[in-house]
Scaffold this active site. Structure first.
Site, short mmCIF file in Angstrom:
data_model
loop_
_atom_site.label_atom_id
_atom_site.label_comp_id
_atom_site.label_asym_id
_atom_site.label_seq_id
_atom_site.Cartn_x
_atom_site.Cartn_y
_atom_site.Cartn_z
N HIS A 106 -16.34 42.66 -25.14
CA HIS A 106 -17.15 42.61 -26.41
C HIS A 106 -18.60 42.93 -26.09
CE1 HIS A 106 -19.34 40.16 -29.57
NE2 HIS A 106 -18.09 40.54 -30.29
N HIS A 140 -26.36 41.30 -37.13
CA HIS A 140 -25.57 41.18 -35.89
C HIS A 140 -26.20 40.98 -34.63
CE1 HIS A 140 -22.16 43.51 -33.71
NE2 HIS A 140 -21.52 42.71 -34.10
#
Length: 633
Positions: free
Chosen positions: A482, A253
């Protein structure tokens, strides 16, 4: 009372494209002095009072040259050179060369720069949501303070590593993208791109230099059809690598870029997937710093940043390859290669997570235990004793109260000036409501990137943590987050600030096991911790500039000044003159601090619930959202 804003001088590069490394200069009605005092460049050919631009309410303006060097104004096909004390009328779209052939700025009036356009080409006036209009009106009511907050965030190159920047968002007024970042090109030999999602069909047209760089290593988290599509369509110079994931439900990630130039390396840590919506429609953040090659006589010198970086890179297990650095020869590009760079001027600490069951000396190297360890080495102002914490992110894991206490213990680490522990801080979770998502720039589609199921969100113990995403001062109330940030604060002062890829989950931060002797982490994550540490100033090395500060060339600190930094938000109202021994560093925290708690009517967003009230595009949820230019069927 602040003067009426008329427009901006928008910086351009030599190809007359917008240059996001420099701030837009806001122009008020009346005379505006432009020069080295408000343009963060070191070119002494620019006078402190170089030009005066007098703007009228209708957008027309006149320019007079105050400095000794000539100025060029290009209007349409006409290019006029002006000497000192000469003047000319300018109009919207005219280009000003503050030095002929250098320092290009475009005059853009506010009426044009504030025209908001949605993704499908519809203007806000064509979107029939009453709620959206109300939100815009609320932002406009706060506009004076909001605009001043972000418009005044101008950071010179040598100060950039001490703070971070927001990414540009389409559809926002120009002031809301002041000093923001977008993808740019450069003279790069090797690019290592670390990310979770990669849309190759968007990325290559958005950043065509990636097809020309001799070596591009893409470390990703893709699988199945998307990965096969990447393999079939990648340029020949690309190497694709997915790091090992030894524990189920883990992901790669981390979002970063390591760009190797002939003169050094640029380290970038950010929060955006390599897909269109992440770089255009959402609130995101990015940190970067350039580092030179080490002096040949000091190759063995190390620092905390270097050790943390190489330890992290070593876990990724990418396939080694060779590259040629002009004037230096061929090198194998592996984690040890980065020992050749001088990271001693690093303005941040790296906080990384890697999957595994970490024990012994590794227990404190990763995840929240790494953050705990670094904070325990720090001393903070006594005003931060028992001060609150804020957790802001875009995906919520399956949590429990025991783990939340474990995390807050790490986040609350550190000592006060009186040598006593700061004490446990009370956290709040900044999380969009259903109404925030419905009325956002993307409508319900934004909720696809806030992927938390109802079973995680609706736990009773979380109710005391919920706080609103309110971002009027950065113009991002409708640009859904985000970005992931964690911080300890007292009013508008920050003890520390973390920009990271890590969401609020055990998979990202790790969970202690076996009587706290083992930390289990599922995923790779990477973040930068900004601290009010004493640091060396003047280390403004740039991979793309020929300026090499003397202290970097010699390895000496004699010419640099040691200062203690004070971290504050953009809406802090104290004096910027903190004294000779300290410096105020502004961080563009995109949301409001202290956060406003949810009201009884606010409902936290869950992406697997059904919402029938139509969004700003007349859509309901769930609906199909296409994230890749190529969508595997």
């Amino acid at each position: 009372m602040s003067a009426t804003k008329i427009g901006y001088l928008v910086p351009l590069d030599n190809n007359l494209r917008e240059d996001n490394s420099l701030p837009k200069l806001p122009l008020s009605q009346g005379p505006n002095v432009i020069g080295r005092t408000n343009i963060p460049v070191s070119d002494k050919r620019l006078s402190r009072k170089h030009i005066t631009l007098t703007a009228s309410a209708d957008g027309s303006a006149s320019l007079v040259v105050d400095g000794t060097n000539p100025v060029v104004v290009k209007s349409g096909d006409q290019r006029k050179k002006l000497s000192s004390n000469e003047h000319v009328s300018i109009a919207d779209g005219d280009i000003i060369e503050l030095i002929p052939g250098h320092h290009f700025f475009k005059y853009v009036t506010l009426s044009r720069s504030q025209k908001r356009v949605s993704n499908d080409g519809a203007t806000n006036g064509e979107l029939s949501s009453k709620k959206m209009r109300q939100q815009d009106e609320q932002d406009n009511e706060n506009g004076k303070n909001s605009e001043e907050a972000l418009c005044n965030f101008h950071v010179s190159h040598d100060k950039l590593p001490s703070t971070f920047r927001l990414l540009r968002v389409q559809g926002l007024p120009a002031w809301a993208n002041t000093s923001c970042v977008s993808i740019r090109d450069g003279d790069i030999i090797v690019a290592i791109l670390s990310n979770y999602m990669v849309d190759i069909d968007w990325l290559l047209p958005a950043c065509p230099v990636l097809a020309k760089i001799p070596h591009v290593l893409v470390i990703h988290g893709e699988s199945d059809g998307t990965l096969e599509h990447m393999k079939r369509n990648k340029p020949a110079n690309w190497i694709l690598h997915k790091p090992p994931l030894p524990i189920s439900f883990g992901t790669h990630h981390s979002k970063a870029m390591l760009l190797i130039y002939p003169r050094g390396v640029r380290i970038i840590v950010h929060t955006a997937n390599l897909i269109h919506v992440d770089w255009n429609n959402k609130s995101q953040g990015l940190w970067m710093q350039d580092f030179p090659l080490k002096d040949q006589n000091n190759l063995s010198e190390e620092c905390g940043f270097e050790n943390d970086l190489i330890d992290y890179l070593s876990t990724l297990k990418w396939p080694e390859f060779s590259a040629n650095l002009p004037a230096h020869g061929n090198f194998k590009i592996n984690p040890s290669f980065f020992k050749k760079f001088n990271f001693s001027s690093a303005a941040v600490r790296l906080i990384a997570s890697v999957p595994g069951y970490h024990t012994g000396s590794s227990l404190k190297k990763w995840g929240h235990m790494k953050l705990r360890t670094v904070l325990q080495e720090c001393t903070f102002e006594k005003g931060f004793k028992k001060s609150p914490l804020v957790y802001q992110f875009s995906s919520l894991g399956s949590l429990d109260e025991k783990w939340m206490a474990e995390l807050s213990s790490s986040m609350s680490s550190g000592f006060s000036e009186d040598k006593t522990p700061l004490g446990i801080g009370e956290p709040l979770i900044v999380w969009p409501t259903v109404e925030d998502v419905r009325c956002s720039l993307e409508g319900y589609a934004a909720g696809n990137a806030i992927p938390s199921p109802q079973k995680n969100v609706d736990k009773d113990f979380l109710k005391k943590y919920w706080a609103k995403w309110k971002a009027s001062h950065t113009g991002r109330s409708r640009a859904m987050p985000h970005i992931k940030t964690f911080a300890r604060y007292n009013g508008q002062k920050l003890a520390w600030f973390l920009l990271t890829s890590a969401n609020l989950s055990k998979a990202a931060w790790g969970a202690l096991q076996k009587n706290n002797s083992q930390l289990m982490i599922r995923s790779y994550e990477l973040g930068v911790l900004i601290l009010p540490s004493a640091k060396r100033h003047g280390c403004g090395f740039s991979c793309t500039s020929n300026i090499v500060p003397s202290e970097i060339k010699s390895g000496s600190t004699e010419t640099s000044q040691i200062q203690k930094t004070k971290l504050v938000t953009l809406t802090w109202h104290g004096s910027s003159d903190a004294g000779a021994s300290s410096e105020v560093v502004y961080l563009p925290v995109p949301y409001e601090l202290p956060p406003q708690r949810y009201s009884s009517e606010d409902v936290p967003w869950s992406w697997d619930k059904r919402y029938t009230k139509k969004d700003v595009y007349g859509q309901v949820w769930p609906r199909h959202v296409q994230l890749y230019a190529f969508q595997d069927s």
